[in-house]
Write an enzyme that holds these catalytic residues in place. Structure first.
Site, PDB file in Angstrom:
ATOM      1  N   HIS A 305       0.854  -1.193   0.000  1.00 56.46           N
ATOM      2  CA  HIS A 305       0.000   0.000   0.000  1.00 56.46           C
ATOM      3  C   HIS A 305       0.891   1.244   0.000  1.00 56.46           C
ATOM      4  CE1 HIS A 305      -3.215   2.775   1.215  1.00 56.46           C
ATOM      5  NE2 HIS A 305      -4.031   1.826   0.812  1.00 56.46           N
ATOM      6  N   ASP A 362      -7.917  -5.399  -0.026  1.00 57.02           N
ATOM      7  CA  ASP A 362      -8.363  -6.238  -1.148  1.00 57.02           C
ATOM      8  C   ASP A 362      -7.976  -7.701  -1.005  1.00 57.02           C
ATOM      9  OD1 ASP A 362      -7.572  -3.376  -2.992  1.00 57.02           O
ATOM     10  OD2 ASP A 362      -9.588  -4.194  -2.752  1.00 57.02           O
TER      11      ASP A 362
HETATM   12  C1  SDX Z   1      -6.227   0.047  -2.824  1.00 54.96           C
HETATM   13  O1  SDX Z   1      -4.495   4.565  -1.903  1.00 54.96           O
HETATM   14  C2  SDX Z   1      -5.408   3.937  -1.300  1.00 54.96           C
HETATM   15  O2  SDX Z   1      -5.801   4.314  -0.217  1.00 54.96           O
HETATM   16  C3  SDX Z   1      -5.962   2.742  -2.056  1.00 54.96           C
HETATM   17  C4  SDX Z   1      -6.971   1.878  -1.307  1.00 54.96           C
HETATM   18  C5  SDX Z   1      -8.253   2.648  -1.023  1.00 54.96           C
HETATM   19  O3  SDX Z   1      -8.969   2.258  -0.084  1.00 54.96           O
HETATM   20  O4  SDX Z   1      -8.577   3.565  -1.826  1.00 54.96           O
HETATM   21  O5  SDX Z   1      -6.428   1.445  -0.062  1.00 54.96           O
HETATM   22  C6  SDX Z   1      -7.384   0.666  -2.122  1.00 54.96           C
HETATM   23  O6  SDX Z   1      -5.969   0.399  -3.941  1.00 54.96           O
HETATM   24  C7  SDX Z   1      -5.360  -0.939  -2.085  1.00 54.96           C
HETATM   25  C8  SDX Z   1      -4.122  -1.407  -2.929  1.00 54.96           C
HETATM   26  C9  SDX Z   1      -4.616  -2.494  -3.894  1.00 54.96           C
HETATM   27  N1  SDX Z   1      -3.536  -2.870  -4.850  1.00 54.96           N
HETATM   28  C10 SDX Z   1      -2.930  -4.049  -4.794  1.00 54.96           C
HETATM   29  O7  SDX Z   1      -3.098  -4.878  -3.904  1.00 54.96           O
HETATM   30  C11 SDX Z   1      -1.994  -4.319  -5.986  1.00 54.96           C
HETATM   31  C12 SDX Z   1      -0.640  -4.834  -5.472  1.00 54.96           C
HETATM   32  N2  SDX Z   1       0.018  -3.750  -4.722  1.00 54.96           N
HETATM   33  C13 SDX Z   1       0.974  -2.951  -5.458  1.00 54.96           C
HETATM   34  O8  SDX Z   1       0.718  -2.756  -6.808  1.00 54.96           O
HETATM   35  C14 SDX Z   1       1.457  -1.749  -4.660  1.00 54.96           C
HETATM   36  O9  SDX Z   1       1.734  -2.178  -3.389  1.00 54.96           O
HETATM   37  C15 SDX Z   1       0.588  -0.502  -4.588  1.00 54.96           C
HETATM   38  C16 SDX Z   1       0.176  -0.020  -5.932  1.00 54.96           C
HETATM   39  C17 SDX Z   1      -0.634  -0.765  -3.776  1.00 54.96           C
HETATM   40  C18 SDX Z   1       1.401   0.595  -3.895  1.00 54.96           C
HETATM   41  O10 SDX Z   1       2.434   0.881  -4.734  1.00 54.96           O
HETATM   42  P1  SDX Z   1       3.479   2.072  -4.407  1.00 54.96           P
HETATM   43  O11 SDX Z   1       3.127   2.791  -3.173  1.00 54.96           O
HETATM   44  O12 SDX Z   1       3.642   2.888  -5.639  1.00 54.96           O
HETATM   45  O13 SDX Z   1       4.752   1.275  -4.043  1.00 54.96           O
HETATM   46  P2  SDX Z   1       5.749   0.741  -5.091  1.00 54.96           P
HETATM   47  O14 SDX Z   1       5.020   0.202  -6.273  1.00 54.96           O
HETATM   48  O15 SDX Z   1       6.770   1.788  -5.326  1.00 54.96           O
HETATM   49  O16 SDX Z   1       6.363  -0.499  -4.317  1.00 54.96           O
HETATM   50  C19 SDX Z   1       7.436  -0.276  -3.431  1.00 54.96           C
HETATM   51  C20 SDX Z   1       8.308  -1.534  -3.587  1.00 54.96           C
HETATM   52  C21 SDX Z   1       8.665  -1.828  -5.041  1.00 54.96           C
HETATM   53  O17 SDX Z   1       9.885  -2.518  -5.033  1.00 54.96           O
HETATM   54  P3  SDX Z   1      11.246  -1.634  -5.345  1.00 54.96           P
HETATM   55  O18 SDX Z   1      11.022  -0.940  -6.670  1.00 54.96           O
HETATM   56  O19 SDX Z   1      11.347  -0.638  -4.193  1.00 54.96           O
HETATM   57  O20 SDX Z   1      12.340  -2.663  -5.357  1.00 54.96           O
HETATM   58  O21 SDX Z   1       7.561  -2.677  -3.123  1.00 54.96           O
HETATM   59  C22 SDX Z   1       7.360  -3.573  -4.213  1.00 54.96           C
HETATM   60  C23 SDX Z   1       7.614  -2.811  -5.497  1.00 54.96           C
HETATM   61  O22 SDX Z   1       8.070  -3.677  -6.511  1.00 54.96           O
HETATM   62  N3  SDX Z   1       5.972  -4.011  -4.122  1.00 54.96           N
HETATM   63  C24 SDX Z   1       5.562  -5.267  -4.284  1.00 54.96           C
HETATM   64  C25 SDX Z   1       4.181  -5.229  -4.072  1.00 54.96           C
HETATM   65  N4  SDX Z   1       3.796  -3.967  -3.804  1.00 54.96           N
HETATM   66  C26 SDX Z   1       4.915  -3.216  -3.843  1.00 54.96           C
HETATM   67  N5  SDX Z   1       6.207  -6.412  -4.580  1.00 54.96           N
HETATM   68  C27 SDX Z   1       5.443  -7.535  -4.680  1.00 54.96           C
HETATM   69  N6  SDX Z   1       4.109  -7.564  -4.485  1.00 54.96           N
HETATM   70  C28 SDX Z   1       3.449  -6.438  -4.182  1.00 54.96           C
HETATM   71  N7  SDX Z   1       2.113  -6.470  -3.985  1.00 54.96           N
END
Ligand code: SDX
Length: 427
Positions: A305, A362
């Site tokens: 998140h 989720d």
């Molecule tokens: C919702 O914003 C809100 O409040 C949203 C929400 C709401 O109520 O409105 O809470 C609802 O959207 C919840 C999130 C649902 N999405 C997912 O579950 C999809 C999987 N999660 C990711 O795509 C990710 O965690 C995000 C999009 C939710 C957050 O992404 P960020 O904040 O942009 O973080 P990032 O992508 O920069 O990740 C940081 C690191 C990265 O690695 P590095 O580049 O630092 O090496 O963490 C890794 C990412 O690759 N990472 C993951 C991961 N999520 C982040 N690696 C594996 N699996 C994951 N799920």
């Protein structure tokens, strides 16, 4: 005495006021920065940017705290109702019994759709994704209500808000009915908001539909968990669309479009699909490895998140609700065991621990929705139904904010400098 932040750029110093909220990080007010320095800030994804003042929802991502108008989500989920949380978000205080009764009556009386809107569904293929239908039908609402589009009239804003909150269950239920080829059911005003939605979704004209109390309570709690969440992507979309003075129904349609993405509200559908793809717990290590592999775009859906760097408090309530629904319906689903095992393995893996990747709202929601009888394709439509309360409350707050102006970010330009046109004969 207001704190200030100093910036030294190209040999020039400038100072900016530091503003404090009631709780949470201070903000540096940089509204005058471009005028003072000729430079923009750069913050793709707005990881360090506050876009507005808001009194609706507060999240402490490190502590896993979520408050709606100061009330913890866990207490609201256990003791409140979705209609009461809707009133709270819209009006700022918990209602009296009389205020809640009046509010529920108002919402109930707006659950019917204009009869013409039913014809919009016939234009979609039966296998259209429900979110495509929701985008289209909610956008179409903007063509039906010309008596509530003067957004500077508080009365018209409130009637548009009530219509949107009231009609989303009807629109979502009709999207489901259309996808399975069953007739639409009209709302039944004798039922609760959530009971009415369950009947419109799972009832048929051929027989009486009995709302299962445990399912109604679980569904209502799921709606509460999805009601609002600060300035997330879809809420920011609604605010940006609304900042131009656009039709409120069109603004909510824009929010639905943004929520659909798998990185946002589409993650509940993607998470259950992922759990089914994993199948049995013995295949979890393969997927954990893929999630950690930088060369593999696969991510653990329902994990991580932007704000929560701790356990999403909504996921805690969601997991507890899975057990309650399973007990009430006397069902079980091996996918829940897979989800629990996946969480356990991930939360003991240094990659997820170091990046502070925990289950989010989720991760477990699909397990419950599936047990209740919703197809996976309906999960994000249910998220949109509930989040409409937050979108509408945030839209109203944006319009009444004296600081509010049309949203118009700038950029770091990396394209060609000016050059002359080259006639075809010279290319
Ligand atoms: C919702 O914003 C809100 O409040 C949203 C929400 C709401 O109520 O409105 O809470 C609802 O959207 C919840 C999130 C649902 N999405 C997912 O579950 C999809 C999987 N999660 C990711 O795509 C990710 O965690 C995000 C999009 C939710 C957050 O992404 P960020 O904040 O942009 O973080 P990032 O992508 O920069 O990740 C940081 C690191 C990265 O690695 P590095 O580049 O630092 O090496 O963490 C890794 C990412 O690759 N990472 C993951 C991961 N999520 C982040 N690696 C594996 N699996 C994951 N799920």
């Amino acid at each position: 005495m207001t704190d200030t932040a100093e910036l030294s750029l190209a040999g020039k110093n400038s100072e900016y006021p530091v503003l404090s909220g009631t709780v949470g990080p201070d903000v540096v007010d940089i509204r005058k920065l471009y005028g003072a320095t000729g430079a923009f800030t750069y913050d793709p994804g707005f990881t360090s940017t506050a876009s507005c003042r808001s009194a609706l929802t507060y999240i402490d991502g490190d502590e896993g705290v979520l408050l709606h108008r100061g009330y913890p989500i866990g207490e609201l989920a256990e003791q409140s109702s979705f209609m009461e949380v809707a009133y709270l978000l819209l009006n700022g205080e918990l209602p009296s019994a009389d205020e809640l009764g009046k509010f529920e009556t108002t919402i109930t009386r707006h659950t019917m759709l204009h009869e013409q809107l039913a014809t919009f569904y016939r234009g979609f293929r039966r296998d259209a994704h429900p979110m495509a239908v929701m985008c289209g039908v909610v956008g179409a609402l903007s063509a039906f209500y010309h008596d509530s589009t003067d957004i500077h009239d508080p009365q018209q804003r409130m009637i548009a808000s009530h219509r949107l909150i009231a009609k989303m269950p009807t629109i979502a239920a009709m999207a489901y009915k259309y996808s399975v080829g069953q007739p639409f059911l009209y709302p039944d005003n004798s039922l609760s908001y959530t009971g009415n939605f369950l009947r419109m979704t799972f009832g048929v004209p051929a027989e009486q539909y009995e709302v299962h109390p445990a399912v109604e309570k679980a569904m209502d709690r799921i709606f509460i968990l999805h009601a609002d969440h600060e300035q997330n992507a879809s809420t920011s979309t609604v605010r940006l669309a609304g900042s131009s003075g656009a039709n409120p129904f069109a603004c909510i349609a824009a929010g639905i479009a943004c929520l659909w993405g798998p990185a946002h509200g589409g993650a509940n559908e993607a998470a259950l699909n992922m759990l089914h793809e994993i199948g049995t717990p013995d295949r979890i290590p393969e997927f954990i490895a893929r999630a950690k592999d930088k060369n593999d775009p696969f991510r653990l859906m329902g994990f991580g998140h932007r704000v929560y760097k701790n356990y999403d408090p909504r996921a805690t309530v969601m997991q507890k609700t899975v057990r309650e629904v399973f007990d009430a319906l006397k069902v079980s689903d091996p996918v829940f065991e897979t989800a629990l095992r996946l969480e356990e393995i991930a939360l003991n893996d240094s990659y997820f621990v170091e990046k502070k990747l925990f289950p989010n709202v989720d991760f477990y929601s699909g397990v419950i929705l599936s047990a209740i009888g919703f197809p996976t394709s309906m999960f994000t439509a249910l998220f949109a139904l509930a989040r409409t309360v937050g979108w509408v409350a945030q839209w109203n707050e944006m319009i009444t904010d004296p600081d509010q102006k049309i949203g118009r970010p700038r950029q770091l330009y990396t394209g060609p400098t000016q050059r002359s046109y080259v006639p075809m004969s010279k290319r």
